[in-house]
Design a protein around this motif. Structure first.
Motif, PDB file in Angstrom:
ATOM      1  N   GLN A  43       0.832  -1.211   0.000  1.00 44.25           N
ATOM      2  CA  GLN A  43       0.000   0.000   0.000  1.00 44.25           C
ATOM      3  C   GLN A  43       0.862   1.255   0.000  1.00 44.25           C
ATOM      4  O   GLN A  43       0.536   2.242  -0.676  1.00 44.25           O
ATOM      5  N   THR A  48      -1.810   4.061  -2.119  1.00 40.64           N
ATOM      6  CA  THR A  48      -3.248   3.816  -2.255  1.00 40.64           C
ATOM      7  C   THR A  48      -3.707   2.947  -1.091  1.00 40.64           C
ATOM      8  O   THR A  48      -3.080   1.933  -0.776  1.00 40.64           O
ATOM      9  N   ALA A  63     -10.595   0.708  -4.683  1.00 40.65           N
ATOM     10  CA  ALA A  63      -9.322   0.651  -5.401  1.00 40.65           C
ATOM     11  C   ALA A  63      -8.759  -0.772  -5.405  1.00 40.65           C
ATOM     12  O   ALA A  63      -8.212  -1.244  -6.405  1.00 40.65           O
ATOM     13  N   ARG A  89      -5.097   5.142  -8.816  1.00 37.05           N
ATOM     14  CA  ARG A  89      -4.845   6.177  -7.810  1.00 37.05           C
ATOM     15  C   ARG A  89      -5.184   7.567  -8.342  1.00 37.05           C
ATOM     16  O   ARG A  89      -5.688   8.422  -7.628  1.00 37.05           O
ATOM     17  N   ARG A  91      -7.376   8.070 -10.634  1.00 40.20           N
ATOM     18  CA  ARG A  91      -8.798   8.053 -10.997  1.00 40.20           C
ATOM     19  C   ARG A  91      -9.042   8.278 -12.485  1.00 40.20           C
ATOM     20  O   ARG A  91      -9.971   8.975 -12.875  1.00 40.20           O
TER      21      ARG A  91
END
Length: 299
Positions: A43, A48, A63, A89, A91
């Motif tokens: 992560q 994210t 996600a 991340r 989008r």
């Protein structure tokens, strides 16, 4: 972006498959702290959040679900996974399922969503125009990522974001005597043939309430569940109506005249989000885009 390694991907996949750190550790034949460390490092490298704590367990975020699709295909190479994570991340990729009440879906929101997609070339969209109770039902059952429904929202457990209210307007046939006035009031509708939304709807109640309060008698000849049908009937010259501003705008060049109506009757709606999982970041981006656009619409 630092490079991820195969053990981190394996830990992520094991967590998605088993649903718990304990079972993921068994699957990988390592200790629970080792799995936790791999997931934490994964992560951090992706920048994210992939899991969020719910009670005593961890639940995948939107996600994580999107990334898992790539991991399952994967093992096509760590570079592809890293690129996909970066897209998620920021989008710019994935899919989005929207449901919206007819007043929004008959023109205004599709145009807005089209501009939204142009800025995100790798994002795919499914768009459904249905009445508000169905919007709520589909979001509740995870058939859509975000919905736009008229308030009140009947399911209190569904997360919702209230959006700016806009004033309903009077719609008249072109050439109607009331078109000479810039602002219409309840008394102007005395004796007029009136086209209403269906009895029992929140919108119908709000409009009827205003006319009853001013003791105005209209000739109620037609009722319909859809504002498009209402405006279509008005454009035929049959009668007049009070309508949401979005549908009125769509019909403003199709045989109707739009006028302000006082006292103001708000058209209120909310964005609704799934209750059982985290809201998709791209869905939240769309809601914010809609909110800003509504502020400009009302200026």
């Amino acid at each position: 972006m630092a490079r991820i390694n195969s053990r981190q991907v394996e830990a992520f996949r094991a967590m998605m498959l088993t649903g718990s750190v304990t079972e993921a550790a068994k699957l990988m034949a390592v200790t629970q702290p080792a799995v936790s460390r791999l997931l934490r490092d994964f992560q951090a490298l992706l920048k994210t959040e992939l899991f969020e704590r719910r009670g005593t367990g961890l639940v995948p975020t939107a996600a994580a679900t999107a990334l898992y699709t790539e991991v399952e295909r994967s093992f096509v190479g760590l570079e592809r996974i890293t690129a996909a994570a970066e897209e998620i991340r920021s989008r710019r990729t994935g899919s989005l399922r929207i449901a919206a009440l007819p007043a929004l879906s008959n023109g205004y929101l599709p145009r807005l969503a089209g501009h939204f997609l142009k800025e995100r070339p790798n994002l795919n969209l499914a768009f459904f125009g249905v009445i508000s109770p169905i919007v709520v039902d589909w979001v509740l059952n995870n058939q859509c990522d975000v919905g736009f429904a008229e308030v009140p929202i009947v399911h209190s457990g569904l997360p919702s974001l209230r959006l700016p209210a806009l004033a309903r307007v009077a719609v008249l046939p072109t050439g109607h005597r009331l078109a000479e006035k810039e602002v219409l009031e309840p008394g102007d509708f005395e004796g007029e043939t009136f086209i209403s939304l269906s009895a029992g709807s929140a919108s119908r109640h709000l409009v009827d309430q205003v006319f009853h309060r001013h003791d105005v008698r209209r000739v109620l000849r037609v009722e319909t569940a859809l504002s498009e049908i209402m405006c279509g009937m008005v454009s035929s010259g049959l009668g007049v109506a009070i309508c949401d501003p979005f549908t009125a705008q769509e019909f403003s060049t199709r045989g109707i005249v739009v006028r302000r109506f006082l006292p103001r009757i708000d058209f209120e709606f909310s964005a609704v989000l799934p209750a059982q999982r985290s809201a998709s970041p791209v869905a939240l981006d769309l809601v914010e885009t809609v909110r800003k656009a509504l502020v400009e619409f009302d200026d």
